[in-house]
Design an enzyme around this catalytic site. Sequence first.
Site, PDB file in Angstrom:
ATOM      1  CB  ALA A   1      39.665  43.168  27.639  1.00  0.00           C
ATOM      2  CB  THR A   2      41.338  38.217  29.948  1.00  0.00           C
ATOM      3  OG1 THR A   2      42.595  38.590  30.488  1.00  0.00           O
ATOM      4  CG2 THR A   2      41.505  37.850  28.479  1.00  0.00           C
ATOM      5  CB  THR A   3      39.508  36.921  33.436  1.00  0.00           C
ATOM      6  OG1 THR A   3      40.754  36.504  32.845  1.00  0.00           O
ATOM      7  CG2 THR A   3      38.612  35.720  33.632  1.00  0.00           C
TER       8      THR A   3
ATOM      9  CG  ASP B   1      41.356  41.267  34.739  1.00  0.00           C
ATOM     10  OD1 ASP B   1      40.526  40.841  33.912  1.00  0.00           O
ATOM     11  OD2 ASP B   1      42.524  41.534  34.422  1.00  0.00           O
TER      12      ASP B   1
ATOM     13  CE  LYS C   1      40.165  43.557  31.404  1.00  0.00           C
ATOM     14  NZ  LYS C   1      40.928  42.356  31.810  1.00  0.00           N
TER      15      LYS C   1
END
Length: 271
Positions: free
Chosen positions: A48-50, A65, A81
């Site tokens: 997972a990002t960001t 995101d 997230k």
Amino acid sequence: MPEDAAAAIGRAASTSFSEYIADQNPAALPSARAVAGQGATSDLVPHATTIVSLTYAGGVLMAGDRRATMGNVIASRHIEKVFPADMFSVLGIAGSAGIALDITRLFQVELEHYEKIEGTRMSLDGKANRLAAMIRANLPLALQGLAVVPLFAGFDTTRRIGRLFSYDVTGGRYEEQEHHTVGSGSVFARGALKKLWKPNLSEDDAVRVAVESLYDAADDDSATGGPDVVRQLWPVVYTVNGAGARRIPERSLAEAAEQVIASRSVSGREA
């Protein structure tokens, strides 16, 4: 109740739920997961990002995101997230998604457990330190490629300000000023935040700054998903102020994303 039994209950009571689990059933902790082999593990699980976070007048905001990736494959376009940790704090996760979600749930229970045992909420510094201990416990998995790097933010009810904290994989805790971002797109989001953030932003302006910084991150980082107009998918954004944590409605995020896209289209910019 016999005096010995009462004393035993008192000794067993702990303000830390994770310490209680470590004593009673250590295999249930996220850090107890065994991983066979080393090396390419990080490409076999969703990442997972960001995450971006910034202060504004009267509080702090966190946004993430919706994309998770496994190597060069998009594993999910709907992942969330950013989560409320309790009434006055939020937690954003970057890194191995499954481990990060387990740590998030454990942290939420940790804060609720403390509140029930002590009859009061933990201080914001106390919450940040508890999260650091959990990240430190995950170090063996981090060294095998399953790192979790959170971003923590909340409203300090004593000082009446919004504060944010970053971490490294060893559990190092760092208080950030003004704004911060983590994840693969962080270098691009940070550049946008440096240009767009200013003191005493209104909440609406802070939402737009967060959305635009994620837009910039998605423009240059394939692991970061931008506003998805076709699927009507927008970032997950929480604000925290003296009234508590609040999730920004999707219609507000859609308006912010459309303003960013429209402003760049009108000016004829390539990105």
